[in-house]
Design an enzyme around this catalytic site. Structure first.
Site, PDB file in Angstrom:
ATOM      1  N   GLU A 134       1.012  -1.179  -0.222  1.00 22.84           N
ATOM      2  CA  GLU A 134       0.116   0.010  -0.024  1.00 22.84           C
ATOM      3  C   GLU A 134       0.863   1.390  -0.110  1.00 22.84           C
ATOM      4  O   GLU A 134       0.359   2.194  -0.550  1.00 22.84           O
ATOM      5  CB  GLU A 134      -0.795   0.021   1.065  1.00 22.84           C
ATOM      6  N   HIS A 188     -11.137  -4.984   9.491  1.00 25.83           N
ATOM      7  CA  HIS A 188     -11.424  -5.057   8.102  1.00 25.83           C
ATOM      8  C   HIS A 188     -13.021  -4.135   8.080  1.00 25.83           C
ATOM      9  O   HIS A 188     -13.561  -4.039   7.164  1.00 25.83           O
ATOM     10  CB  HIS A 188     -11.874  -6.407   7.432  1.00 25.83           C
TER      11      HIS A 188
HETATM   12  C1  LIG Z   1      -2.329  -4.613   4.165  1.00 27.08           C
HETATM   13  C2  LIG Z   1      -3.270  -5.398   3.430  1.00 27.08           C
HETATM   14  N1  LIG Z   1      -3.495  -5.161   2.226  1.00 27.08           N
HETATM   15  C3  LIG Z   1      -4.275  -6.041   1.538  1.00 27.08           C
HETATM   16  C4  LIG Z   1      -5.313  -7.122   2.274  1.00 27.08           C
HETATM   17  C5  LIG Z   1      -6.078  -7.615   1.308  1.00 27.08           C
HETATM   18  N2  LIG Z   1      -5.875  -9.031   1.494  1.00 27.08           N
HETATM   19  C6  LIG Z   1      -6.321  -9.885   2.361  1.00 27.08           C
HETATM   20  S1  LIG Z   1      -5.282 -11.540   2.001  1.00 27.08           S
HETATM   21  C7  LIG Z   1      -4.613 -10.948   0.780  1.00 27.08           C
HETATM   22  C8  LIG Z   1      -3.689 -11.773  -0.051  1.00 27.08           C
HETATM   23  C9  LIG Z   1      -2.436 -12.120   0.738  1.00 27.08           C
HETATM   24  O1  LIG Z   1      -1.741 -13.230  -0.075  1.00 27.08           O
HETATM   25  P1  LIG Z   1      -0.669 -14.017   0.783  1.00 27.08           P
HETATM   26  O2  LIG Z   1       0.362 -13.283   1.483  1.00 27.08           O
HETATM   27  O3  LIG Z   1       0.064 -14.963  -0.347  1.00 27.08           O
HETATM   28  O4  LIG Z   1      -1.385 -15.162   1.711  1.00 27.08           O
HETATM   29  P2  LIG Z   1      -2.496 -16.084   1.254  1.00 27.08           P
HETATM   30  O5  LIG Z   1      -3.722 -15.524   1.189  1.00 27.08           O
HETATM   31  O6  LIG Z   1      -1.980 -16.585  -0.126  1.00 27.08           O
HETATM   32  O7  LIG Z   1      -2.397 -17.387   2.471  1.00 27.08           O
HETATM   33  C10 LIG Z   1      -4.835  -9.620   0.362  1.00 27.08           C
HETATM   34  C11 LIG Z   1      -4.433  -8.812  -0.613  1.00 27.08           C
HETATM   35  C12 LIG Z   1      -4.874  -7.128   3.569  1.00 27.08           C
HETATM   36  N3  LIG Z   1      -5.663  -8.022   4.457  1.00 27.08           N
HETATM   37  N4  LIG Z   1      -3.822  -6.222   4.321  1.00 27.08           N
END
Ligand SMILES: Cc1ncc(C[n+]2csc(CCOP(=O)(O)OP(=O)(O)O)c2C)c(N)n1
Ligand SMILES: Cc1ncc(C[n+]2csc(CCOP(=O)(O)OP(=O)(O)O)c2C)c(N)n1
Ligand SMILES: [Mg+2]
Ligand SMILES: [Mg+2]
Lengths: 322, 328, 328, 322
Positions: free
Chosen positions: B62, B131
């Protein structure tokens, strides 16, 4: 590579299946409309969590994410409390106030489950710092995704952990996707473990679907932390075999990826390893059946458990309102 | 006229702005075609039209997202940056507040920063404590930015277009629970000027000042109370800051009573500024104190009935209005 | 009793807490002996006493600093984290707001987060737009944290001690311009309870509610006005949130008039909450509207005379008080 | 290593001395109590800024920090405007509203000067993104310190820049200290450039006191960006020969460090190179004398310039107040 003894294999298998059966059960409940909550499936990542938790001692600390069911159940949160929380009940670990994305159970060392991507790593450092300060010998493991490796907090935490030689293990579950974005669309890094060198930290990439890779890597990282030699970044390659959360579309995954993912499913592979180690089909089925029974009982308990009192919204805000 | 959802309204406004001005582009997590056009589909179909440079799917970064928007804005473009959920501004407040909001001033007017930060939030979705927050008060307290939120599809279209036109940063807040709302499409080129409130319903007994999703609650409550002979004027601020003081004060001078209402937690919320300002400027017209309604002062709880109890209740709105007008 | 500066007061309070409780430790940029004990010397001499683990100089990594404090607090320690200047909270709001403040609630009370975040700021130092903001209103709007600021050395000592004792996160705001203030040392073990305001000066005509550096202005103005026969009661909130409503309301009920005053920008500032609350709760006692004074709604400018003009002016305080009491 | 031609050497020398003389002048004014403002000395880092700016075209973009005097004057901000801003005058680049830490001069491509450590990198990406979007061929250079390399924004910006192959150059001026904290006390990284590999980006560490290292490295990074091949991390090793800001204590620097720093002073080294390239002492002295005269005139102008109107505090907040 050192052999994993049979007891440990059975332990890992049991934890793996606990994670898997919990996941299946959750999806079954959601599918049937019995419950309607956010749930982040862990299908495909069961072994990573199980092996990681099997490498820890009971009172070691764990920090996980919304996709933390694996660590939570494999570390040993009592099932009734876990389901209670996920179903928003007064009997849940957090009285239903945290929910699926915010499971905390200090009794089993699950200290924080965070929904903000990457925010667990700095907190894990703090838990490890406390252990370093007071000499309690604990290590802290923090689990996060490949996508999380791109956020600032990852970087700051890695650098600080190495600088202070904190007893922490950074476990990146590289399931190739962050929400809908594929690995190659979120970074040009050859792999996440390659970033460790830039902090002067050891980093390894292992196959998270192969118990003979993931478990020894975790054991070594834990031992290193326990010896006071500092943190390790372990990148476990795995697959997220479902959408980002239950019910989410995953049509953006190309067919090749889906095929690859199915071929690499950790469960048949682990079963094969167990059979090779002279566990019988019956023994293994019995493990699963026992788990299923425990889960069914826990779900039943949670479904029938009372809701938290409405005035819980005013409680636990500050100590005065506890 | 055709009916559109708020999702479609936002998509249309962005599409139109991108067609009109090659300097407009979008960036954010999952926003491109490969990811399905954003988790709430607001940028759906736009990669196909404008290519990957103008719809950039980003890493989960972000600070880099907002920083990039700031830089591109300084270079004369009009970025639309998405922060997937409002709570995540926590990791990038510096870029928004210390940079986007201040660069016009600190440069002595040389480098305005025309950019839109789209974000969404809302209580009632079951997302829990990290959230669901409404953080508009933080931004309202910062000089150099507009804070905007639509309560209906037409406003969404018009406010988004005006936000992209604006030559300063705009925090554009969408409420998840409003995406599905349907209403008449105001059509191409429609703009709702920033800083102008709407009288969502005229009334004579009390002014109920709100914005975003709670406008719907306010209108429902006004309907109910009309049956009891209480005439509630509902003001939809549309721009939370700097807000349309003239419309608010005129309404209160007419009705003599005011209540502020928002989903954000009540203490130190935007309602405090509005109430404080009303009592100061309309002292002689006021028949009683300005009241305020807001979310419960705690993190948003997970369990569904707790989450529902956390939100400002219609029953409370009714009680407060009645108490205000002396009919309790 | 010996005289101490605010710098010394803070140092003494921390020293004492570290001596009493091995779980108390400090972390932040430049805080250790090798770096001279912090850029404002608050942690001077402590590394020598307590060793490097308990006075940790950190990289420039505010997210990691606050995150580490959160984690250590969850493990039962009492970290004191320094954010060198308040504007830098912009990079770590997530750890403060989504984590430190919420973990007690979200865990159902299992994991309180006892930690102090020390930070400093202030207008009038010539630091310009990115190093001078007063952002207490952001934190006041968040459930689960205390926001504290001392206006004098004795309070600094007592409030710091109480903040370290607290079982919840405390944002402890120091004003750079107050570090040099001298006053009598209240001595070892001194505590000023959180949530308790001080009547810094009694008065009968109007209540002037403020905190931090502007308490000095308020007292000076009250002195001046006393000569003109206007009796100003000055309230030093000491804890900005949750604030001491009882003391504020009692004062206003007595005087019938109120003005809020802070250095932070006026719109959507903490004064709005206080004013809104006063008019709601003391409606019948009020002889006129609650007025509010705050910093100019812009970034803090660099040129010294602009910076001075930006700050709330004593002349304005006097004018507003006179207008309030009807003596203009 | 390619030879640097004589014209370019003279150009670099001139820029270097402009930075140095500006720094000396500023310290003289502060010492004499003529002005009292925050100023972050650049003594010891003159050549890095000069070589970097000499490698850019006039309309390329630059993002710098509070310690940005070098980039600002070497890029060519008119001296009167620069001094006007530093002295808080209406004639300054920003009408005196930005000040020493916030110099902006789009005419010379100085797009932002930021006081928040590490915040310039993400913004530089945005400037570069605009160039990539509209094909204007510009590159963007962002300068920052070794300490800044530990903040989250560094990481996020590096990863994003490489992912999109943005035309950006990350110039880390590693002066071995972040405020009072020495390099070894803020990171275990062998060097900052080593972090580039983790993003799949090229990274180089060069001696910032040696024109034959720093200038070619900058030229190559600029050329690479200009060719559309993406970003480069250039780490220029240098020394901060004064305290963190003017007047700040630097007794925390160990004597060995101070000795090393003096031995590596870029100015005598550069002068030596110039002499080796057949520039005469007289020619070089003349360059400096001309610069001194320009600076003196600019300072005089700034000292006598009017203050901004007090109502400037209400202006330039939003467009409506412009
Ligand atoms: C700072 C932040 N940005 C965006 C999000 C929205 N978000 C939730 S899970 C996710 C993907 C995360 O991917 P990864 O770290 O690979 O974990 P996975 O879900 O694959 O276990 C996003 C973008 C968030 N929760 N926090
Ligand atoms: C986010 C943030 N944290 C802390 C500071 C305070 N601060 C200003 S300069 C500085 C040191 C920066 O060191 P480095 O990046 O090496 O740059 P240098 O000053 O050596 O040029 C610090 C800690 C800041 N300005 N911003
Ligand atoms: Mg992932
Ligand atoms: Mg440095």
């Amino acid at each position: 590579m050192a052999e994993i003894d049979r007891d440990k294999l059975l332990d890992i298998y049991t934890r793996t299946m606990k994670v898997n059966r919990t996941d299946e059960k959750f999806r079954e409940l959601l599918m049937g409309g019995k419950v309607a909550v956010m749930y982040y499936c862990v299908r495909g990542q069961e072994l990573v969590s199980a092996a990681a938790m099997a490498a820890l001692e009971k009172d070691d600390y764990v920090v996980c994410t919304y996709r933390g069911q694996g660590e939570q159940t494999a570390k040993g949160i009592p099932m009734e409390k876990w389901w209670g929380e996920c179903l928003g009940k007064a009997t849940g670990t957090c009285k239903g106030k945290g929910g699926t994305m915010h499971i905390t159970d200090p009794d089993t060392g699950i200290m924080v489950t965070t929904g903000v991507v990457g925010s667990g790593l700095p907190i894990a450092n703090g838990l490890a710092m406390a252990s370093q300060n007071n000499g309690d010998g604990r290590v802290t493991l923090v689990s996060f995704g490949d996508g999380a490796a791109n956020i600032g907090g990852f970087h700051e935490a890695m650098n600080m952990a190495q600088l202070y030689k904190l007893p922490v293990i950074f476990l990146c579950q590289n399931n190739r996707y962050g929400e809908h974005t594929a690995y190659a669309d979120h970074t040009d890094s050859p792999n996440i473990a390659s970033r460790a060198a830039g902090y002067g930290m050891p980093g390894v990439t292992v196959d998270g679907n192969d118990v003979h890779q993931i478990y020894p890597a975790m054991v070594e990282a834990v031992a290193r932390a326990r010896r006071g030699e500092g943190p390790t970044l372990v990148e476990a390659m795995c697959y997220r075999m479902m959408g980002h959360f239950f019910g989410a579309d995953f049509s953006y995954m190309p067919p090749e990826h889906i095929a690859e993912m199915k071929a690499e499913d950790p469960l048949p592979k682990l079963r094969q390893v167990m059979l090779e180690h002279q566990f019988t089909e019956e023994e293994l089925d019995k493990v699963v059946a026992d788990i299923n029974a425990q889960i069914d009982a826990a779900v039943e308990h949670a479904l029938n458990a009372p809701l938290p009192d409405t005035d819980e919204i005013y409680k636990d805000v500050l100590e005065e309102t506890a | 006229m055709a009916q559109i959802t708020m999702t479609q309204a936002l998509n249309l406004a962005i599409d139109e702005a991108m067609a009109d001005d090659p300097g407009v582009f979008c960036l954010g997590e999952d926003v491109a075609a490969k990811q399905g056009g954003g988790v709430f589909k607001i940028t759906s179909g736009l990669t196909e039209k404008y290519g990957p440079n103008r719809i950039r799917a980003t890493p989960i970064s972000e600070t880099a997202i907002i920083g990039a928007a700031v830089g591109a804005a300084l270079a004369g473009q009009r970025p639309i940056a998405e922060i997937m959920l409002m709570n995540f501004v926590g990791v990038c407040m510096d870029q928004i507040v210390n940079h986007a909001a201040k660069l016009r001033f600190m440069s002595g007017g040389q480098t305005p920063c025309p950019m839109v930060i789209r974000t969404t939030t809302g209580v009632g979705v079951g997302f829990g404590g990290q959230h669901s927050d409404m953080l508009e008060a933080w931004f309202a307290h910062v000089a150099g930015i507009h804070v905007v939120t639509p309560s209906n599809p037409a406003d969404a279209r018009g406010l988004m277009r005006a936000s992209i036109d604006a030559n300063d940063p705009v925090i554009f807040i969408e409420n998840i629970l409003c995406y599905g709302l349907k209403a008449e499409d105001p059509g191409p080129g429609y703009r709702v000027p920033l800083g102008k409130a709407a009288i969502a319903r005229e009334g004579t007994d009390i002014s109920l000042i709100t914005y975003g999703r709670t406008v719907l609650d306010a209108l429902a409550v006004a309907d109910d109370l009309a049956k009891e002979g209480i005439s509630v004027e509902v003001i939809d601020l549309r721009t939370i800051a700097p807000y349309d003081e003239a419309t608010v004060l005129a309404s209160v001078r007419k009705t003599g009573r005011a209540i502020t209402l928002h989903e954000a937690v009540r203490p130190f919320g935007t309602g405090a500024e509005i109430a404080a300002n009303i009592q100061e400027k309309c002292w002689d017209s006021l028949k009683g104190p300005v009241r305020r309604i807001g979310g419960t002062f705690s993190a948003v709880p997970f369990a569904s009935h707790l989450e529902q109890a956390w939100i400002p209740q219609k029953s409370d709105m009714i009680a407060q209005i009645k108490a205000s007008v002396g009919k309790l």
